[in-house]
Design a protein around this motif. Structure first.
Motif, PDB file in Angstrom:
ATOM      1  N   ALA A  23       0.808  -1.227   0.000  1.00 31.95           N
ATOM      2  CA  ALA A  23       0.000   0.000   0.000  1.00 31.95           C
ATOM      3  C   ALA A  23       0.843   1.280   0.000  1.00 31.95           C
ATOM      4  N   SER A  24       2.022   1.213  -0.583  1.00 32.98           N
ATOM      5  CA  SER A  24       2.880   2.409  -0.646  1.00 32.98           C
ATOM      6  C   SER A  24       2.483   3.312  -1.811  1.00 32.98           C
ATOM      7  N   GLY A  25       1.670   2.790  -2.733  1.00 34.48           N
ATOM      8  CA  GLY A  25       1.278   3.576  -3.911  1.00 34.48           C
ATOM      9  C   GLY A  25       1.997   3.125  -5.159  1.00 34.48           C
ATOM     10  N   LYS A  26       2.742   2.010  -5.062  1.00 32.56           N
ATOM     11  CA  LYS A  26       3.530   1.577  -6.229  1.00 32.56           C
ATOM     12  C   LYS A  26       2.651   1.097  -7.386  1.00 32.56           C
ATOM     13  N   GLY A  27       1.530   0.437  -7.036  1.00 29.24           N
ATOM     14  CA  GLY A  27       0.641  -0.067  -8.095  1.00 29.24           C
ATOM     15  C   GLY A  27      -0.001   1.078  -8.868  1.00 29.24           C
ATOM     16  N   THR A  28      -0.449   2.092  -8.144  1.00 29.79           N
ATOM     17  CA  THR A  28      -1.077   3.247  -8.803  1.00 29.79           C
ATOM     18  C   THR A  28      -0.059   3.963  -9.681  1.00 29.79           C
ATOM     19  N   LEU A  29       1.149   4.157  -9.138  1.00 26.09           N
ATOM     20  CA  LEU A  29       2.190   4.819  -9.931  1.00 26.09           C
ATOM     21  C   LEU A  29       2.508   3.987 -11.178  1.00 26.09           C
ATOM     22  N   ALA A  30       2.587   2.674 -11.013  1.00 26.48           N
ATOM     23  CA  ALA A  30       2.909   1.794 -12.157  1.00 26.48           C
ATOM     24  C   ALA A  30       1.834   1.918 -13.235  1.00 26.48           C
ATOM     25  N   ARG A  31       0.558   1.904 -12.830  1.00 30.08           N
ATOM     26  CA  ARG A  31      -0.529   2.015 -13.829  1.00 30.08           C
ATOM     27  C   ARG A  31      -0.495   3.355 -14.536  1.00 30.08           C
ATOM     28  N   ARG A  32      -0.221   4.427 -13.753  1.00 27.62           N
ATOM     29  CA  ARG A  32      -0.178   5.768 -14.366  1.00 27.62           C
ATOM     30  C   ARG A  32       0.956   5.873 -15.383  1.00 27.62           C
ATOM     31  N   ALA A  89       2.446   3.403 -16.985  1.00 26.04           N
ATOM     32  CA  ALA A  89       2.186   2.524 -18.135  1.00 26.04           C
ATOM     33  C   ALA A  89       1.201   3.197 -19.092  1.00 26.04           C
ATOM     34  N   ALA A  90       0.155   3.832 -18.543  1.00 23.51           N
ATOM     35  CA  ALA A  90      -0.839   4.498 -19.406  1.00 23.51           C
ATOM     36  C   ALA A  90      -0.175   5.681 -20.121  1.00 23.51           C
ATOM     37  N   HIS A  91       0.644   6.432 -19.394  1.00 26.64           N
ATOM     38  CA  HIS A  91       1.282   7.615 -19.973  1.00 26.64           C
ATOM     39  C   HIS A  91       2.180   7.256 -21.160  1.00 26.64           C
ATOM     40  N   PHE A  92       2.983   6.219 -21.003  1.00 31.13           N
ATOM     41  CA  PHE A  92       3.947   5.856 -22.059  1.00 31.13           C
ATOM     42  C   PHE A  92       3.396   4.792 -23.028  1.00 31.13           C
ATOM     43  N   ASP A  93       2.174   4.315 -22.756  1.00 34.42           N
ATOM     44  CA  ASP A  93       1.606   3.203 -23.524  1.00 34.42           C
ATOM     45  C   ASP A  93       2.509   1.966 -23.441  1.00 34.42           C
ATOM     46  N   ARG A 130       6.395  -1.078 -26.524  1.00 31.74           N
ATOM     47  CA  ARG A 130       7.828  -0.745 -26.552  1.00 31.74           C
ATOM     48  C   ARG A 130       8.445  -0.708 -25.155  1.00 31.74           C
ATOM     49  N   GLY A 131       7.601  -0.900 -24.162  1.00 29.91           N
ATOM     50  CA  GLY A 131       8.122  -0.867 -22.808  1.00 29.91           C
ATOM     51  C   GLY A 131       7.226  -1.619 -21.850  1.00 29.91           C
ATOM     52  N   ALA A 132       7.765  -1.866 -20.631  1.00 35.63           N
ATOM     53  CA  ALA A 132       6.994  -2.571 -19.610  1.00 35.63           C
ATOM     54  C   ALA A 132       7.248  -1.922 -18.263  1.00 35.63           C
ATOM     55  N   VAL A 133       6.194  -1.849 -17.456  1.00 37.65           N
ATOM     56  CA  VAL A 133       6.313  -1.377 -16.080  1.00 37.65           C
ATOM     57  C   VAL A 133       5.953  -2.559 -15.189  1.00 37.65           C
ATOM     58  N   LEU A 134       6.864  -2.952 -14.312  1.00 35.64           N
ATOM     59  CA  LEU A 134       6.585  -4.060 -13.388  1.00 35.64           C
ATOM     60  C   LEU A 134       6.652  -3.520 -11.972  1.00 35.64           C
ATOM     61  N   ASP A 135       5.649  -3.833 -11.145  1.00 33.25           N
ATOM     62  CA  ASP A 135       5.744  -3.420  -9.748  1.00 33.25           C
ATOM     63  C   ASP A 135       5.717  -4.644  -8.841  1.00 33.25           C
ATOM     64  N   GLY A 136       6.462  -4.532  -7.717  1.00 30.04           N
ATOM     65  CA  GLY A 136       6.543  -5.668  -6.795  1.00 30.04           C
ATOM     66  C   GLY A 136       7.482  -5.383  -5.649  1.00 30.04           C
ATOM     67  N   ARG A 137       8.282  -6.386  -5.284  1.00 30.60           N
ATOM     68  CA  ARG A 137       9.197  -6.261  -4.142  1.00 30.60           C
ATOM     69  C   ARG A 137      10.657  -6.420  -4.573  1.00 30.60           C
ATOM     70  N   ASP A 138      10.875  -7.145  -5.671  1.00 33.45           N
ATOM     71  CA  ASP A 138      12.248  -7.506  -6.051  1.00 33.45           C
ATOM     72  C   ASP A 138      12.478  -7.261  -7.538  1.00 33.45           C
ATOM     73  N   ALA A 167       8.164  11.195 -10.637  1.00 35.19           N
ATOM     74  CA  ALA A 167       8.718  10.033 -11.358  1.00 35.19           C
ATOM     75  C   ALA A 167       8.937  10.388 -12.827  1.00 35.19           C
ATOM     76  N   LEU A 168       7.983  11.092 -13.424  1.00 37.63           N
ATOM     77  CA  LEU A 168       8.137  11.480 -14.836  1.00 37.63           C
ATOM     78  C   LEU A 168       9.380  12.338 -15.034  1.00 37.63           C
ATOM     79  N   SER A 169       9.587  13.300 -14.107  1.00 34.78           N
ATOM     80  CA  SER A 169      10.739  14.183 -14.294  1.00 34.78           C
ATOM     81  C   SER A 169      12.051  13.396 -14.121  1.00 34.78           C
ATOM     82  N   LEU A 170      12.057  12.403 -13.256  1.00 35.92           N
ATOM     83  CA  LEU A 170      13.270  11.582 -13.099  1.00 35.92           C
ATOM     84  C   LEU A 170      13.496  10.713 -14.330  1.00 35.92           C
ATOM     85  N   ILE A 171      12.425  10.221 -14.927  1.00 40.08           N
ATOM     86  CA  ILE A 171      12.563   9.394 -16.142  1.00 40.08           C
ATOM     87  C   ILE A 171      13.084  10.246 -17.296  1.00 40.08           C
TER      88      ILE A 171
END
Ligand code: CDP
Length: 217
Positions: free
Chosen positions: A18-27, A29-33, A118-126, A211-215
């Protein structure tokens, strides 16, 4: 002449429950397709498979049997989201053979994202440490445990929840954090080159922009 291999951008996002990683990952992924894989759902599916078969999530044979049949579980089943499934997930996730069975699927997803993306976003622990150590971008998302418990409580019970339900979730998150951080195989920890983002006092929009600005560098 064979076409040159397409270079795939991989974004790895790790962090506690519940740190927000899933929401960030979905956002992202949608942004970059890009394709998105919630790897926690795989461990949850194994945990749920064990519970439904009447097995013990800490028993290696029960957990391995469920991992071998993980494809049979609907990853949209609402039962996957309960805290009891989360607890079972973190127990099966401590078993090295379960992690090994799920590793190939995750790496394959990152190397050849479905939908020819062209890309993948994976969220998890490792993800940044073990699954995709060469990921293009790595993030480690944290927030203090009370904030995370409040988020999970609202997610599961909305405004109808009771103080006892909140207390149980807080306790379960603490136990799960402890189990995830101290297991011998692939414990939860930031990759050395991960960007650390604390979401305790930031809403999802601010975290997404950061996150976007760091990417973009
Ligand atoms: O959604 P939440 O953050 O509560 O958890 P999740 O990401 O669905 O993961 C459930 C459990 O699966 C975690 O507590 C971990 O024990 C395990 N897990 C893991 O070990 N490795 C991953 N890459 C993802 C999840």
């Amino acid at each position: 002449m064979t076409a040159p291999a397409k270079s795939i951008t991989v974004i790895a996002i790790d962090g506690p429950a519940a740190s927000g990683k899933g929401t960030l990952a979905r956002r992202l992924a949608a942004h970059f397709d890009y394709a998105h894989l919630d790897t926690g759902a795989l461990y949850r599916a194994v945990g749920l498979g064990v519970l439904r078969a009447g097995g013990n999530p800490e028993d290696e044979a029960d957990a391995v049997r469920a991992a071998e049949h993980v494809a049979e579980i609907d990853l949209d089943d609402p039962a996957l989201r309960s805290e009891s499934t989360g607890a079972a997930a973190s127990k099966v996730a401590a078993i090295p053979e379960v992690r090994r069975i799920l590793l190939d699927y995750q790496r394959q997803f990152a190397a050849t994202p479905p939908g020819n993306k062209r890309g993948a976003v994976l969220d998890g622990r490792d993800i940044g440490t073990v699954v995709c150590p060469d990921a293009t971008h790595k993030f480690f998302i944290t927030a203090d445990v009370e904030t995370r418990a409040k988020r999970r409580f609202l997610e599961l019970f909305g405004e109808q929840g009771t103080a006892e339900q909140y207390a149980r979730i807080l306790e379960e998150l603490r136990l799960r954090d402890e189990r995830d951080m101290t297991r011998a195989t692939a414990p939860l920890k930031p990759a050395e080159n991960a960007h650390l983002l604390d979401t305790t006092n930031s809403d999802i929009e601010a975290v997404f922009e950061k996150a976007l600005s760091l990417i973009r560098g």
